[in-house]
Structures are given as structure tokens and as C-alpha cells.
Design a protein around this motif. Structure first.
Motif, short mmCIF file in Angstrom:
data_model
loop_
_atom_site.label_atom_id
_atom_site.label_comp_id
_atom_site.label_asym_id
_atom_site.label_seq_id
_atom_site.Cartn_x
_atom_site.Cartn_y
_atom_site.Cartn_z
N PHE A 1 53.41 49.69 90.15
CA PHE A 1 53.96 48.90 90.31
C PHE A 1 54.67 47.50 90.18
CE2 PHE A 1 55.46 52.97 92.90
CZ PHE A 1 56.40 53.63 91.77
N ILE A 2 53.89 47.18 90.60
CA ILE A 2 53.58 45.13 90.36
C ILE A 2 53.90 44.63 88.80
CG2 ILE A 2 52.51 43.35 90.87
CD1 ILE A 2 51.84 43.99 93.35
N GLN A 3 52.62 45.75 88.31
CA GLN A 3 52.19 45.18 87.26
C GLN A 3 53.05 45.87 86.04
OE1 GLN A 3 48.90 47.43 85.58
NE2 GLN A 3 48.53 46.25 83.29
N ALA A 4 53.87 46.87 86.09
CA ALA A 4 55.18 47.56 85.55
C ALA A 4 56.33 46.26 85.64
CB ALA A 4 55.43 48.48 86.17
N LYS A 5 56.35 45.85 87.02
CA LYS A 5 57.66 44.84 86.90
C LYS A 5 57.33 43.60 86.58
CE LYS A 5 60.13 42.20 91.05
NZ LYS A 5 59.86 41.22 90.62
N GLU A 6 55.90 42.67 85.96
CA GLU A 6 55.61 42.20 85.80
C GLU A 6 55.75 41.73 83.75
OE1 GLU A 6 51.81 40.54 87.29
OE2 GLU A 6 52.06 40.18 89.01
N LEU A 7 55.37 43.60 83.61
CA LEU A 7 55.30 43.35 82.15
C LEU A 7 56.76 43.89 81.67
CD1 LEU A 7 53.05 46.15 82.07
CD2 LEU A 7 52.84 44.32 80.61
N SER A 8 57.53 44.07 82.29
CA SER A 8 59.35 44.47 82.31
C SER A 8 59.66 43.25 82.20
CB SER A 8 59.78 45.33 83.46
OG SER A 8 61.82 45.23 83.58
N GLU A 9 59.55 41.78 83.13
CA GLU A 9 60.11 40.24 82.77
C GLU A 9 59.61 40.28 81.96
OE1 GLU A 9 59.14 39.33 87.32
OE2 GLU A 9 60.46 40.21 87.66
N SER A 10 58.42 39.99 81.14
CA SER A 10 57.87 39.96 80.30
C SER A 10 58.41 40.12 78.96
CB SER A 10 56.20 39.75 79.73
OG SER A 10 56.02 39.49 80.71
N GLU A 11 58.78 41.17 78.96
CA GLU A 11 59.85 41.55 78.01
C GLU A 11 60.99 40.74 77.81
OE1 GLU A 11 61.82 46.13 76.41
OE2 GLU A 11 60.31 46.06 78.20
N VAL A 12 61.73 41.11 78.61
CA VAL A 12 62.87 40.03 78.84
C VAL A 12 63.02 38.76 78.45
CG1 VAL A 12 65.22 39.36 80.34
CG2 VAL A 12 63.96 41.37 81.31
N THR A 13 62.33 38.20 78.23
CA THR A 13 61.66 36.47 78.51
C THR A 13 61.65 36.70 76.50
OG1 THR A 13 60.73 36.18 80.36
CG2 THR A 13 60.01 34.53 78.58
N VAL A 14 60.36 37.43 75.85
CA VAL A 14 60.48 37.36 74.86
C VAL A 14 61.34 38.11 74.03
CG1 VAL A 14 58.88 38.82 72.74
CG2 VAL A 14 57.76 37.92 75.60
N SER A 15 62.57 38.68 74.92
CA SER A 15 63.44 39.40 73.84
C SER A 15 64.18 38.08 73.49
CB SER A 15 64.39 40.22 74.99
OG SER A 15 63.63 41.58 75.10
N ASN A 16 64.26 37.65 74.83
CA ASN A 16 65.76 36.26 75.00
C ASN A 16 64.89 35.07 73.48
OD1 ASN A 16 67.35 37.48 77.07
ND2 ASN A 16 65.92 36.38 78.62
N ILE A 17 64.16 35.43 73.64
CA ILE A 17 63.38 33.91 72.94
C ILE A 17 63.90 34.73 71.29
CG2 ILE A 17 61.42 32.89 72.04
CD1 ILE A 17 60.38 32.47 74.57
N ARG A 18 63.41 36.58 71.19
CA ARG A 18 63.45 35.97 69.48
C ARG A 18 65.26 36.54 69.25
NH1 ARG A 18 62.17 42.57 67.58
NH2 ARG A 18 63.46 43.33 68.74
N LEU A 19 65.87 37.06 70.29
CA LEU A 19 67.18 36.39 69.91
C LEU A 19 68.27 35.30 69.98
CD1 LEU A 19 68.70 38.48 72.92
CD2 LEU A 19 69.11 38.84 71.00
N ALA A 20 66.88 34.05 70.21
CA ALA A 20 67.67 32.52 69.79
C ALA A 20 66.51 32.61 69.09
CB ALA A 20 67.14 31.84 70.89
N GLN A 21 65.91 33.26 68.47
CA GLN A 21 65.54 33.01 67.00
C GLN A 21 65.81 33.40 65.95
OE1 GLN A 21 61.57 34.01 67.71
NE2 GLN A 21 60.33 32.18 67.77
#
Length: 308
Positions: free
Chosen positions: A60-80
Motif C-alpha cells: 500500500f505504501i508503494q502504491a501510494k508513492e507510485l500514485s504520487e509520482s504519477e501525479v507529479t509527472v502528469s503535471n510536468i507533462r501538462l506544463a510542457q
């Protein structure tokens, strides 16, 4: 004209999103394996050296970290992607943002809302419309041994946190102090009931289907099996058999209004019937052993008396 590095960065972040989502799917598979193991053999967690619960926690901890990383990368790509907009559109955005800091914050908040997928927006709108209505709510934690579902009343839906605040109107009857209890639950813990004034638009569960239903005379929901549908009975009620509702060696058939029956959530955790039967069988064997031991002692006493 967009530069090559911009395109390269977008492609790299797209690949990173694919990798993160693939890892999340792999973690979910492992979580489901452990859930299946615990549902079939809940007693395994009591064995020395078993690490099922710690493994589940780490996943569950790993899934939470992966989910947060996905949000971060998604926001960066949106800015690009925003940077690739034609210059005229960029100037329009800059003009709107050229006010004070408050205006820029408002603009950012507005852009965040437009990026929410339509399906999520519709779901949030539906949950917001539940205010004042009764729903089924799971009030137990994700790692609880059993799921506890209750009939509660929706007080408020928070669009920011996506949490539903609900009121257990019956909790004051049993708890000390008599106060009614409120919960703030994620949307995944809420199941709306069918509209009681429009049965034609509700889903019909066929005989043999497992459902979650309000047990007659209570505000708690339990797993049950459909025996007969409202349409077949020509009424507004299902005929159900509730799990573990045994009377005189059989499951009684009980009637429940259609608007108090919902689909059984995937992964629903309820007391394992096979385990109960195994415990009962062990108790019966123990009783038989005690009777045989007592009979043996009686015979030994008779032999002693005869010998003397």
C-alpha cells in the motif's frame, strides 16, 4: 516553433507515466493475491513468522508513492504541453495572469478544474447531489479484518478532498453519551441506494447473485444471495438468504425492499463460513473425544471394582 528538447521531454515523461502505471498494476496484482489468501485462510496471520500483513502494508505504501509520482509527472507533462500552444494563445494567458497574485491563483485553480476528466466530474456531481439522502457506507478501515457497512445520511460532499461526510443516525442508541456519530469517507466507501420512487431505472439482481443488503430490522448491511427478484414476486421486495443467518440448520429466506439492496463490492470481507464450519467440526470432535474418554474411565472403574 517548438524546440526539439520540448518534444523530447514530453516523450520521456510519457514513457515514465507508462512505467509508473505498469508498476501500479503489478502492485495491485500482488495486493489481490494477499487479499485472496487472507479471505480463504484468515487464521494464517496468527501463525508465527507470517508476514502477510506487513507485506500488504508495504504494498500500500508503494502504491501510494507510485500514485504520487504519477501525479507529479502528469503535471510536468501538462506544463510542457501548455508551452507548445500557439503564441497568440500564450499571450492571451499572460494577459489574464498579469494582475495581482490573487488573480494568478484563481486562474490556476480554474485550469485545474478543466483538467478533471468528464467521468470524474460527473461522479463528483452525483455524489454532491446525495446531500440529505441515505446511502450505504463502509465505516471500517481498508486493513480491517471484516467490512462493516451501515445505512447513513449524507451531510456534505467536499469537492477538494473528494470526501463524503455522513451521519450515523442510530449510533446514539448504543454508544455511551447517546451522541450521533459522523464519518468523513472517500467516495469509494459510499454506495448510493436505488431510487425508491422509480424501480424501473434500478439494476435487477438475478437469482443466485451475491448482493449487499440491509438486514431486516437493522441499519447494517450484510452479504446475501438472491432467491427471487421483485419482478418475479410482483412486488417491491427481494427474497434473500443472508450469509451466516442460520436457524435450525437452514438459512431462512427474508424479504428486503429493492431500494435497500446494492451490488456486492469487489473484495468484500466477511466472516469466512468455511472457517466457522471447520471450528464447529473441531468442537464436535472434541465433544465426541470427551464422551469417549469418560466412557473409558467408567469402564476402568467397573473393572477395578470387579477385581477387588
Amino acid at each position: 516553433m517548438s524546440s526539439t528538447p520540448d518534444i523530447t521531454g514530453i516523450l520521456e515523461n510519457t514513457k515514465e507515466l507508462d512505467r509508473l502505471r505498469k508498476e501500479q498494476e503489478e502492485v495491485l496484482v500482488e495486493v489481490n493475491k494477499i487479499h485472496k489468501k487472507l479471505r480463504s485462510s484468515p487464521e494464517v496471520v496468527e501463525k508465527p513468522g507470517d508476514t502477510s500483513l506487513s507485506q500488504l502494508k508495504n504494498l500500500f505504501i508503494q502504491a501510494k508513492e507510485l500514485s504520487e509520482s504519477e501525479v507529479t509527472v502528469s503535471n510536468i507533462r501538462l506544463a510542457q504541453l501548455d508551452s507548445l500552444l500557439p503564441s497568440g494563445q500564450q499571450r492571451g494567458k499572460l494577459e489574464v495572469a498579469e494582475g495581482n497574485g490573487l488573480k494568478r491563483k484563481r486562474m490556476k485553480a480554474g485550469s485545474d478544474v478543466t483538467r478533471v476528466p468528464p467521468s470524474i466530474r460527473n461522479q463528483m456531481k452525483a455524489y454532491a447531489s446525495l446531500k440529505g439522502e441515505q446511502v450505504a457506507a463502509r465505516i471500517t478501515a481498508d486493513d480491517a479484518e471484516q467490512d462493516e457497512w451501515l445505512v447513513v445520511k449524507v451531510i456534505h460532499f467536499d469537492r477538494e478532498t473528494k470526501e463524503v461526510e455522513v451521519l450515523d443516525e442510530e449510533s446514539g442508541d448504543d454508544e455511551e453519551g447517546g451522541g450521533q456519530r459522523t464519518y468523513k469517507l472517500p467516495m469509494s466507501c459510499i454506495l448510493p441506494f436505488p431510487k425508491r420512487n422509480d424501480p424501473s431505472t434500478t439494476q435487477e439482481f438475478l437469482p443466485g447473485k451475491h448482493v449487499l443488503a440491509v438486514y431486516p430490522g437493522t441499519t447494517a448491511l450484510y452479504k446475501a444471495t438472491v432467491v427471487s427478484t421483485p419482478r418475479k414476486r410482483k412486488s417491491d421486495e427481494y427474497l434473500l438468504e443472508f450469509d451466516d443467518d442460520e436457524e435450525n440448520g437452514a438459512l431462512p429466506q427474508r424479504t428486503v425492499p429493492f431500494h435497500k439492496v446494492v451490488a456486492l463490492p469487489e473484495g468484500h470481507r466477511q466472516q469466512n463460513q468455511e472457517l466457522k464450519e471447520e471450528i464447529t467440526l473441531k468442537d464436535e470432535k472434541s465433544d465426541q473425544l470427551r464422551k469417549r474418554t469418560g466412557l473409558a474411565w467408567s469402564r476402568l472403574e467397573v473393572v477395578k471394582k470387579t477385581a477387588s
